[in-house]
Design an enzyme around this catalytic site. Structure first.
Site, PDB file in Angstrom:
ATOM      1  N   ASP A 441      -4.313  -7.959   5.802  1.00 34.47           N
ATOM      2  CA  ASP A 441      -3.868  -6.589   6.059  1.00 34.47           C
ATOM      3  C   ASP A 441      -2.508  -6.326   5.414  1.00 34.47           C
ATOM      4  O   ASP A 441      -1.778  -7.255   5.013  1.00 34.47           O
ATOM      5  CB  ASP A 441      -3.786  -6.389   7.584  1.00 34.47           C
ATOM      6  CG  ASP A 441      -4.044  -4.957   8.012  1.00 34.47           C
ATOM      7  OD1 ASP A 441      -3.977  -4.057   7.169  1.00 34.47           O
ATOM      8  OD2 ASP A 441      -4.305  -4.749   9.223  1.00 34.47           O
ATOM      9  N   ASP A 499      -9.637   2.992   8.400  1.00 36.36           N
ATOM     10  CA  ASP A 499      -9.530   2.644   9.821  1.00 36.36           C
ATOM     11  C   ASP A 499     -10.371   3.551  10.696  1.00 36.36           C
ATOM     12  O   ASP A 499     -10.404   3.363  11.908  1.00 36.36           O
ATOM     13  CB  ASP A 499      -8.072   2.718  10.279  1.00 36.36           C
ATOM     14  CG  ASP A 499      -7.382   1.373  10.138  1.00 36.36           C
ATOM     15  OD1 ASP A 499      -8.070   0.385   9.843  1.00 36.36           O
ATOM     16  OD2 ASP A 499      -6.154   1.321  10.322  1.00 36.36           O
TER      17      ASP A 499
HETATM   18  C1  DGJ Z   1      -4.657  -1.981  10.461  1.00 31.76           C
HETATM   19  C2  DGJ Z   1      -6.078  -2.292  10.118  1.00 31.76           C
HETATM   20  O1  DGJ Z   1      -6.550  -1.374   9.198  1.00 31.76           O
HETATM   21  C3  DGJ Z   1      -6.898  -2.336  11.387  1.00 31.76           C
HETATM   22  O2  DGJ Z   1      -8.250  -2.512  11.084  1.00 31.76           O
HETATM   23  C4  DGJ Z   1      -6.377  -3.451  12.240  1.00 31.76           C
HETATM   24  O3  DGJ Z   1      -6.601  -4.692  11.619  1.00 31.76           O
HETATM   25  C5  DGJ Z   1      -4.901  -3.249  12.514  1.00 31.76           C
HETATM   26  N1  DGJ Z   1      -4.159  -3.033  11.309  1.00 31.76           N
HETATM   27  C6  DGJ Z   1      -4.320  -4.414  13.247  1.00 31.76           C
HETATM   28  O4  DGJ Z   1      -2.982  -4.300  13.414  1.00 31.76           O
END
Ligand code: DGJ
Length: 698
Positions: A441, A499
């Site tokens: 991430d 997301d």
């Molecule tokens: C942002 C990501 O896009 C989410 O899917 C998740 O992993 C969160 N971060 C976790 O902090």
């Protein structure tokens, strides 16, 4: 002369003379021209000299510059104490190429200025052209590089520009406009492409659609700052271009040092935007190191967020195994002190409070249930409230009072100690635990003028991790889809597209992301009915149909779902497992629609034997009885058995009777008829989707 040809695309360069080679043509294949014909063409293309202009014919080279009379955006911009006005001389042209691509390496020098330039071009067997420039400082003092841009001509009929913008949970929103005179330029200064990234800049014939029109498109294969543009001027040919965006003074080359610009990927299609995917998908697929089918994923993020413990997650592991999940991914929250998103980033040790026996008991349970295990990490970041930041405040990128974003700062990966620390932590975790997959991430913009060295260091870090642990798959995530580019995809295996798990948003985000990236690289998860990111409620069938067309997974605490919901999820997983061979290798087709409320896309097997299409209503249709849905891309010479495929039990229709063929359960028609006439579809209500499967019968 150099004429590269592949799969219906030609690139013709005039490499005669002592200057930078000219670009005579990039676009539709010109056929097998003899050397004499190539020379005649190049000579014939020398234009008139207009009054109040330079006194020689304007000619667009691979590196347009003032010296050539080019007053549009220049390709190279270098300086010492003052701008260096380059006069490049052609030193050599060599044939090159990797794999099935044919290529050329062009060496240029300006000995007096102390600058060498190497331009590399490759045309893949799919017709994808990629181009990059490398600049070497052969002088005796530092050389600043402000830009090393790729610029190529497009014909005047490419008069409309499509590119993308967006924001968190709403990535890759298309925008179109007429290309007037001037520059349409899209810049990213996020230190990652960003949610508003231009992604693909496509100059096309006006009105070009998914299935029709000519398109000349550019994508910058780079995960840091970048710029991509289209330019039209009364003084010369229209162009499209792309480059890494370098901050003033960011890049200074010591004597002998080189800058390797990123690849710009250039794709021509005379079959609309689907034609762009037709070239890019097989090309990207050819890099893949993954041989086994893409496993069904369950990711814990929206299921439990930071609430981690064996007790909390065991029911989810069991429920996942029961419905057929194949990979269990533990998201954010597993490391020391990570109770929320304000602390602990950078402390990559398993939290002894949440996991007194480490992750072994959880992973053992996952493995015993027949699944492999994935782990979330965010290696490029730290919270100030972390042991690592307290011990090494100098590892934080930028000013000491650099603004935080999601309460975090960037770890300066160009600092060798910081780099070694993160590598050691990842290496140790991967050595201790049987981790098949990392969700990597990146949750903030850099907001520092050092995107080049940070992005270069990131690539080195991923490469080092991959070299040490070759079997581990990596997903690129950046607050959802903030880092989706072909630079990161050269070293990772999948992207988290967004997301949002709201299918209404996902229909569009996945549709446009898949213009460049094949579906199996696009993480698409089934969320809970009421989407966490929009508050919108969607039927299970709409969520299932939407999440099927990517690398499918679940992001929902299905241990808390009803037995009926779990049964539908299990059936969907069975369909995914049955169809992924097709979905992850076939040709993506997006029928053009007269009604924007109706969105359809499908995948047709490479041999034309089978296809699966989705038909969704995103809003109320324009007509009480929508026009029959056409299914292009099937083999026109074959007949297909066409059958409805409904996922879930809650498709909401507004009809007294379904179309006759749907009611009958099947119909047999030719690919030609299905592509031209189509079939009437059920009157599904807004935010519903059904699928249609096609099997060739002869
Ligand atoms: C942002 C990501 O896009 C989410 O899917 C998740 O992993 C969160 N971060 C976790 O902090």
């Amino acid at each position: 002369m150099h004429h590269l040809r592949a799969a219906g695309v030609s690139l013709l360069l005039d490499t005669r003379g002592t200057g930078v080679p000219g670009v005579i043509h990039w676009g539709r294949d010109l056929g097998p021209l003899s050397d004499a014909e190539l020379v005649s063409l190049a000579d014939a293309m020398v234009p008139a000299v207009s009054p109040s202009s330079i006194d020689v014919p304007i000619r667009l080279s691979l590196l347009p510059s003032f010296r050539e009379g080019w007053s549009g955006r220049p390709a190279l911009s270098v300086f010492r104490d003052a701008p260096v006005d380059l006069s490049l001389e052609l030193v050599g042209v060599e044939a090159s190429g990797s794999g099935t691509a044919s290529g050329i390496v062009i060496r240029l020098t300006d000995a007096a200025a102390g600058v060498d330039v190497t331009t590399t071009l490759e045309l893949s067997s799919e017709g994808v052209l990629r181009l990059r420039h490398a600049v070497t400082n052969t002088g005796g003092s530092a050389l600043g590089v402000a830009a090393a841009s790729v610029v190529v001509p497009v014909p005047d009929r490419a008069a409309e520009v499509l590119d993308f913008s967006g924001l968190w949970t709403h990535e890759r929103r298309p925008q179109r406009q007429t290309l007037g005179q001037g520059v349409w330029s899209r810049e990213s200064r996020h230190g990652r492409p960003g949610h508003d990234n231009a992604y693909l800049l496509a100059a096309g014939t006006p009105g070009c659609g998914f299935g029709h029109g000519e398109v000349w498109a550019a994508h910058l294969a780079w995960s840091g700052d970048g710029v991509v543009w289209a330019e039209r001027s009364p003084l010369g040919p229209a162009t499209i271009g792309a480059a890494e965006l370098l901050a003033p003074g960011e890049l200074s080359l010591d004597p002998g040092a080189s800058y390797d610009g990123p690849w710009t990927v250039l794709v021509y299609s005379d079959a609309g935007l689907d034609g762009i995917s037709d070239r890019l998908h097989p090309w990207v697929r050819s890099w893949s190191t993954i041989e086994s089918p893409r496993p069904v994923v369950l990711n814990t993020w929206e299921a439990v967020y930071f609430d981690h413990s064996l007790e909390r997650l065991t029911p989810l592991v069991d429920a996942a195994a029961e419905v057929g999940v194949e990979r269990f991914v533990l998201d954010d929250g597993w490391f020391t002190g990570r109770s929320d998103d304000r602390r602990a980033l950078g402390d990559w040790f398993v939290d002894p409070a949440a996991w007194p026996d480490g992750l072994h008991p959880l992973i053992d349970r996952v493995a015993a249930s027949g699944m492999d295990f994935g782990l979330w990490v965010e290696p490029e970041m730290v919270n100030r409230d972390s042991d690592v930041a307290r011990a090494h405040p100098d590892w934080i990128l930028g000013a000491t009072d650099a603004v935080t974003w999601r309460w975090q700062n960037v770890l300066d990966l160009a600092n060798p100690d910081a780099f070694s620390y993160v590598f050691e932590r990842l290496d140790a975790l991967l050595a201790e635990y049987p981790i098949a997959y990392l969700k990597w991430d990146h949750n903030r913009d850099l907001l520092a003028g050092s995107a080049h060295r940070q992005t270069s260091a990131l690539y080195r870090l991923i490469d080092a991790v991959r070299a040490a642990h070759p079997g581990v798959e990596i997903e690129s995530c950046a607050s959802g889809g903030g880092r989706v580019d072909l630079g990161i995809l050269e070293r990772t295996d999948r992207v988290w597209v967004s997301d949002t798990n709201d299918p209404l948003e996902r229909q569009s985000i996945q549709r446009y992301t898949s213009l460049v990236v094949p579906p199996e690289y696009l993480g698409g998860h089934l969320g809970i009915a009421r989407a966490h990111t929009t508050g919108r409620t969607a039927t299970l069938s709409f969520r299932l149909a939407t999440a099927l067309f990517g690398h499918a997974g679940i992001e929902w605490n299905i241990a808390e779902a009803t037995p009926a919901e779990r049964a539908s999820v299990a059936e969907w997983i069975a369909v995914y497992k049955r169809e992924r061979g097709l979905l992850h290798s076939g040709r993506v087709v997006r029928p053009d629609a007269s009604d924007a409320a109706i969105v359809s896309h499908g995948v047709v097997a490479a041999d034309g034997s089978r296809a699966l299409f989705s038909y969704a209503a995103l809003a109320a249709p324009a007509a009480a009885i929508p026009t029959p849905q056409r299914f292009p891309g099937l083999d026109p010479t074959r007949r297909y058995r066409v059958r409805p495929l409904v996922l879930g039990t809650d498709v909401f229709t507004l009809q007294d009777a379904a179309p006759a063929w749907w009611e009958a359960g099947e119909v047999v028609l030719s690919g030609a008829v299905l592509g031209e006439v189509g079939l009437p579809m059920p009157l599904i209500a807004p935010e519903n989707a059904v699928l249609v499967e096609f099997d060739a019968v002869d």
